[in-house]
Design a protein around this motif. Structure first.
Motif, PDB file in Angstrom:
ATOM      1  N   ALA A  37     -14.774  13.487  14.737  1.00  0.00           N
ATOM      2  CA  ALA A  37     -13.657  14.477  14.574  1.00  0.00           C
ATOM      3  C   ALA A  37     -14.026  15.688  13.696  1.00  0.00           C
ATOM      4  CB  ALA A  37     -12.406  13.678  13.755  1.00  0.00           C
ATOM      5  N   PRO A  38     -13.976  16.820  14.178  1.00  0.00           N
ATOM      6  CA  PRO A  38     -14.295  18.046  13.278  1.00  0.00           C
ATOM      7  C   PRO A  38     -13.102  18.053  12.093  1.00  0.00           C
ATOM      8  CG  PRO A  38     -13.221  18.817  15.394  1.00  0.00           C
ATOM      9  CD  PRO A  38     -13.327  17.252  15.482  1.00  0.00           C
ATOM     10  N   SER A  39     -11.989  17.761  12.313  1.00  0.00           N
ATOM     11  CA  SER A  39     -10.988  18.013  11.243  1.00  0.00           C
ATOM     12  C   SER A  39     -10.293  16.685  10.671  1.00  0.00           C
ATOM     13  CB  SER A  39      -9.980  19.092  11.480  1.00  0.00           C
ATOM     14  OG  SER A  39      -8.944  19.133  10.708  1.00  0.00           O
ATOM     15  N   TRP A  40     -10.371  16.310   9.460  1.00  0.00           N
ATOM     16  CA  TRP A  40      -9.718  15.075   9.289  1.00  0.00           C
ATOM     17  C   TRP A  40      -9.113  15.035   7.842  1.00  0.00           C
ATOM     18  CZ3 TRP A  40     -12.196  12.554   5.152  1.00  0.00           C
ATOM     19  CH2 TRP A  40     -13.347  13.088   4.893  1.00  0.00           C
ATOM     20  N   ALA A  41      -8.341  13.994   7.420  1.00  0.00           N
ATOM     21  CA  ALA A  41      -7.783  14.072   5.978  1.00  0.00           C
ATOM     22  C   ALA A  41      -7.540  12.302   5.757  1.00  0.00           C
ATOM     23  CB  ALA A  41      -6.391  14.652   5.953  1.00  0.00           C
ATOM     24  N   VAL A  42      -7.951  11.905   4.572  1.00  0.00           N
ATOM     25  CA  VAL A  42      -7.302  10.669   4.158  1.00  0.00           C
ATOM     26  C   VAL A  42      -6.493  10.879   2.849  1.00  0.00           C
ATOM     27  CG1 VAL A  42      -8.162   8.446   3.107  1.00  0.00           C
ATOM     28  CG2 VAL A  42      -9.660   9.642   4.708  1.00  0.00           C
ATOM     29  N   SER A  43      -5.353  10.344   3.087  1.00  0.00           N
ATOM     30  CA  SER A  43      -4.325  10.441   2.011  1.00  0.00           C
ATOM     31  C   SER A  43      -3.857   9.217   1.477  1.00  0.00           C
ATOM     32  CB  SER A  43      -3.131  11.394   2.544  1.00  0.00           C
ATOM     33  OG  SER A  43      -2.627  10.958   3.485  1.00  0.00           O
ATOM     34  N   ASP A  44      -3.252   9.211   0.242  1.00  0.00           N
ATOM     35  CA  ASP A  44      -2.716   8.228  -0.605  1.00  0.00           C
ATOM     36  C   ASP A  44      -1.239   8.213   0.067  1.00  0.00           C
ATOM     37  OD1 ASP A  44      -1.368   6.562  -2.370  1.00  0.00           O
ATOM     38  OD2 ASP A  44      -2.627   6.790  -3.776  1.00  0.00           O
ATOM     39  N   ALA A  45      -1.111   6.790   0.681  1.00  0.00           N
ATOM     40  CA  ALA A  45       0.372   6.556   1.328  1.00  0.00           C
ATOM     41  C   ALA A  45       1.423   6.430   0.320  1.00  0.00           C
ATOM     42  CB  ALA A  45       0.186   5.546   2.028  1.00  0.00           C
ATOM     43  N   LYS A  46       1.051   6.207  -0.912  1.00  0.00           N
ATOM     44  CA  LYS A  46       2.148   5.960  -2.230  1.00  0.00           C
ATOM     45  C   LYS A  46       2.650   7.354  -2.783  1.00  0.00           C
ATOM     46  CE  LYS A  46       0.578   1.461  -3.601  1.00  0.00           C
ATOM     47  NZ  LYS A  46       0.021   0.801  -4.508  1.00  0.00           N
ATOM     48  N   ALA A 247      -2.853  -3.408  17.607  1.00  0.00           N
ATOM     49  CA  ALA A 247      -3.168  -4.677  18.166  1.00  0.00           C
ATOM     50  C   ALA A 247      -4.149  -5.382  17.229  1.00  0.00           C
ATOM     51  CB  ALA A 247      -3.638  -4.612  19.585  1.00  0.00           C
ATOM     52  N   LEU A 248      -5.017  -4.969  16.483  1.00  0.00           N
ATOM     53  CA  LEU A 248      -6.165  -5.684  15.730  1.00  0.00           C
ATOM     54  C   LEU A 248      -5.317  -6.404  14.733  1.00  0.00           C
ATOM     55  CD1 LEU A 248      -8.466  -2.368  15.177  1.00  0.00           C
ATOM     56  CD2 LEU A 248      -8.672  -4.104  17.062  1.00  0.00           C
ATOM     57  N   GLU A 249      -4.282  -6.389  14.225  1.00  0.00           N
ATOM     58  CA  GLU A 249      -3.574  -6.985  13.335  1.00  0.00           C
ATOM     59  C   GLU A 249      -4.581  -7.109  12.005  1.00  0.00           C
ATOM     60  OE1 GLU A 249      -2.734 -10.973  14.819  1.00  0.00           O
ATOM     61  OE2 GLU A 249      -1.264  -9.961  16.201  1.00  0.00           O
ATOM     62  N   LEU A 250      -4.836  -5.718  11.532  1.00  0.00           N
ATOM     63  CA  LEU A 250      -5.801  -5.626  10.282  1.00  0.00           C
ATOM     64  C   LEU A 250      -5.251  -4.926   9.420  1.00  0.00           C
ATOM     65  CD1 LEU A 250      -9.521  -5.306  11.991  1.00  0.00           C
ATOM     66  CD2 LEU A 250      -8.400  -7.501  10.926  1.00  0.00           C
ATOM     67  N   GLY A 251      -3.937  -4.840   9.475  1.00  0.00           N
ATOM     68  CA  GLY A 251      -3.176  -3.782   8.410  1.00  0.00           C
ATOM     69  C   GLY A 251      -2.675  -2.462   8.680  1.00  0.00           C
ATOM     70  N   TYR A 252      -3.057  -2.222  10.125  1.00  0.00           N
ATOM     71  CA  TYR A 252      -2.707  -1.120  10.615  1.00  0.00           C
ATOM     72  C   TYR A 252      -1.323  -1.058  11.224  1.00  0.00           C
ATOM     73  CZ  TYR A 252      -7.705  -0.203  10.289  1.00  0.00           C
ATOM     74  OH  TYR A 252      -9.084  -0.257   9.747  1.00  0.00           O
ATOM     75  N   SER A 270      -1.848   4.831   9.981  1.00  0.00           N
ATOM     76  CA  SER A 270      -1.415   4.204   8.731  1.00  0.00           C
ATOM     77  C   SER A 270      -2.018   2.837   8.600  1.00  0.00           C
ATOM     78  CB  SER A 270       0.164   4.209   8.587  1.00  0.00           C
ATOM     79  OG  SER A 270       0.604   3.297   7.467  1.00  0.00           O
ATOM     80  N   GLY A 271      -2.386   2.579   7.388  1.00  0.00           N
ATOM     81  CA  GLY A 271      -3.116   1.280   7.177  1.00  0.00           C
ATOM     82  C   GLY A 271      -2.867   0.643   5.828  1.00  0.00           C
ATOM     83  N   ARG A 272      -3.010  -0.441   5.739  1.00  0.00           N
ATOM     84  CA  ARG A 272      -3.056  -1.173   4.474  1.00  0.00           C
ATOM     85  C   ARG A 272      -4.021  -2.350   4.127  1.00  0.00           C
ATOM     86  NH1 ARG A 272       1.173  -1.816   0.369  1.00  0.00           N
ATOM     87  NH2 ARG A 272       2.500  -0.553   1.695  1.00  0.00           N
ATOM     88  N   HIS A 273      -4.906  -1.960   2.806  1.00  0.00           N
ATOM     89  CA  HIS A 273      -5.932  -3.003   2.522  1.00  0.00           C
ATOM     90  C   HIS A 273      -5.417  -3.565   1.450  1.00  0.00           C
ATOM     91  CE1 HIS A 273      -9.634  -5.126   2.674  1.00  0.00           C
ATOM     92  NE2 HIS A 273      -9.790  -4.885   1.533  1.00  0.00           N
ATOM     93  N   GLY A 274      -5.141  -5.126   1.195  1.00  0.00           N
ATOM     94  CA  GLY A 274      -4.414  -5.327  -0.253  1.00  0.00           C
ATOM     95  C   GLY A 274      -3.307  -4.610  -0.488  1.00  0.00           C
ATOM     96  N   GLY A 275      -3.222  -3.937  -1.614  1.00  0.00           N
ATOM     97  CA  GLY A 275      -2.208  -3.126  -1.928  1.00  0.00           C
ATOM     98  C   GLY A 275      -2.225  -1.670  -2.120  1.00  0.00           C
ATOM     99  N   VAL A 280      -4.345   8.203   7.512  1.00  0.00           N
ATOM    100  CA  VAL A 280      -5.697   8.787   7.827  1.00  0.00           C
ATOM    101  C   VAL A 280      -5.396   9.715   9.208  1.00  0.00           C
ATOM    102  CG1 VAL A 280      -7.954   8.595   9.192  1.00  0.00           C
ATOM    103  CG2 VAL A 280      -7.594   7.305   7.102  1.00  0.00           C
ATOM    104  N   VAL A 281      -5.683  10.913   9.129  1.00  0.00           N
ATOM    105  CA  VAL A 281      -5.609  11.819  10.269  1.00  0.00           C
ATOM    106  C   VAL A 281      -6.800  12.527  10.811  1.00  0.00           C
ATOM    107  CG1 VAL A 281      -4.615  14.028  11.038  1.00  0.00           C
ATOM    108  CG2 VAL A 281      -3.398  12.604   9.442  1.00  0.00           C
ATOM    109  N   VAL A 282      -7.033  12.218  12.301  1.00  0.00           N
ATOM    110  CA  VAL A 282      -8.399  12.957  12.630  1.00  0.00           C
ATOM    111  C   VAL A 282      -7.805  13.489  13.789  1.00  0.00           C
ATOM    112  CG1 VAL A 282      -9.882  10.703  11.965  1.00  0.00           C
ATOM    113  CG2 VAL A 282      -8.544  10.597  14.117  1.00  0.00           C
ATOM    114  N   LEU A 283      -8.503  14.660  13.851  1.00  0.00           N
ATOM    115  CA  LEU A 283      -8.110  15.719  15.156  1.00  0.00           C
ATOM    116  C   LEU A 283      -9.269  16.378  15.863  1.00  0.00           C
ATOM    117  CD1 LEU A 283      -5.680  18.038  13.050  1.00  0.00           C
ATOM    118  CD2 LEU A 283      -5.254  16.165  14.626  1.00  0.00           C
ATOM    119  N   GLY A 284      -9.164  16.006  17.082  1.00  0.00           N
ATOM    120  CA  GLY A 284     -10.378  16.507  18.020  1.00  0.00           C
ATOM    121  C   GLY A 284     -11.548  15.563  17.912  1.00  0.00           C
ATOM    122  N   SER A 285     -11.465  14.389  18.094  1.00  0.00           N
ATOM    123  CA  SER A 285     -12.441  13.099  17.966  1.00  0.00           C
ATOM    124  C   SER A 285     -12.917  13.292  19.546  1.00  0.00           C
ATOM    125  CB  SER A 285     -11.958  11.867  17.948  1.00  0.00           C
ATOM    126  OG  SER A 285     -11.594  11.655  16.729  1.00  0.00           O
TER     127      SER A 285
END
Length: 308
Positions: A37-46, A247-252, A270-275, A280-285
């Motif tokens: 993806a040429p454009s992406w962002a990871v952000s804190d959901a809280k 469907a992965l049932e891994l916190g997404y 949107s995903g959660r690992h522990g607490g 994550v946004v990916v554009l243009g993969s």
């Protein structure tokens, strides 16, 4: 072997140099993973804060991620008037013949607003997106001059322009400063027009996911709805979520896929690992599979960084 060909001191020095060279070529674990993806962002959901990003402010087409704003706009209307969720949406010829991804709605059929939303979000039904825009259009204010100049004065949009204008008003209200919607379900406009940015979509993800109803919608794997056919006879529609991470049932647990030739493969996730919940946004993969791999690699790398 080196020790047989060279004097011991020289062999040792050469070996140390080789080891040093290997160390210099090691992976930089502090840098984000390489993604398509040429454009992406990871952000804190809280908090909504952007943590890591690449070209997050680059204007891009973003395909069906627009349906996120469509759904959020209707949710805001429903908060003021809850009864609208049980209204029946009549599918027009325009809506029922919309091309692209579909919920399988046909002209003359009717479906409740609360179900039509799932028909738009899960299988990414363009037909449902148009039907919803037409259903609410007459209740909303017309586009302002800025929006008209951006393309909402197009006569082909006359049955939906007010609703799309409302999507833009909501975008302004929540601070999406580099976004202009020209369609209720996709990019719209010309080949040169751009819709949004990874940063703005991260803000939309944070804002919409504060709403329990929205969180429930985008985390739904499958939904069954009653549809009234044009004849009056009911039928059952069943929709599967296009977001393969769920469907992965891994916190997404969300949010929206999108793909066109011009936008490439896009994903608001949107995903959660522990607490530790992240967006994550990916554009243009580069492909459908790549957008999921891109997103998962960014999630896993980010969680690793934040656990140190």
């Amino acid at each position: 072997m080196i020790s047989r060909l060279l004097p011991a001191p020289l062999a040792c020095a050469l070996l140390l140099a080789m080891i040093s060279g290997l160390h210099a070529a090691e992976e930089d674990l502090a840098s984000p993973p390489v993604v398509t993806a040429p454009s992406w962002a990871v952000s804190d959901a809280k908090t909504g804060a952007i943590l890591w990003a690449q070209n997050a402010d680059e204007p891009r087409k973003a395909a069906s991620t627009a349906k996120t704003m469509c759904a959020y706009t209707i949710l805001l209307l429903a908060e003021k008037e809850p009864a609208i969720m049980d209204e029946w949406v009549r599918v027009s010829k325009l809506a029922g013949t919309t091309t692209g991804s579909t919920a399988g709605l046909k002209p003359g059929e009717q479906v409740r607003v609360k179900d039509c939303l799932l028909g738009m979000l899960l299988p990414s039904g363009n037909d449902a997106g148009n039907a919803l825009a037409e259903h609410f259009n007459s209740r909303l204010a017309q586009p302002d001059e800025t929006m008209r100049k951006a393309g909402l004065d197009n006569p082909l949009l006359k049955t939906r322009a007010n609703f799309i204008a409302e999507m833009n008003r909501v975008a302004r209200q929540i601070g999406m400063t580099n976004t202009i919607y020209r369609s209720s379900y996709g990019d719209g406009g010309t080949e040169q027009d751009r819709t949004t940015t990874a940063r703005d979509l991260s803000l939309l993800a944070f804002t919409a996911m504060q709403k329990p109803a929205f969180r429930t919608w985008v985390a739904t794997l499958k939904h069954t709805a009653e549809v009234k056919q044009a004849s009056g006879k009911p039928r059952t529609a069943e929709w599967q979520n296009s977001n393969q991470l769920l469907a992965l049932e891994l916190g997404y647990d969300g949010i929206k896929t999108g793909v066109t030739n011009q936008a490439g493969n896009c994903l608001m996730a949107s995903g959660r690992h522990g607490g530790d919940p992240l967006f994550v946004v990916v554009l243009g993969s580069s492909s459908s599979e790549a957008r999921y791999a891109d997103a998962r690699n960014l999630f896993r790398w980010a969680w690793t960084q934040r656990s140190r």
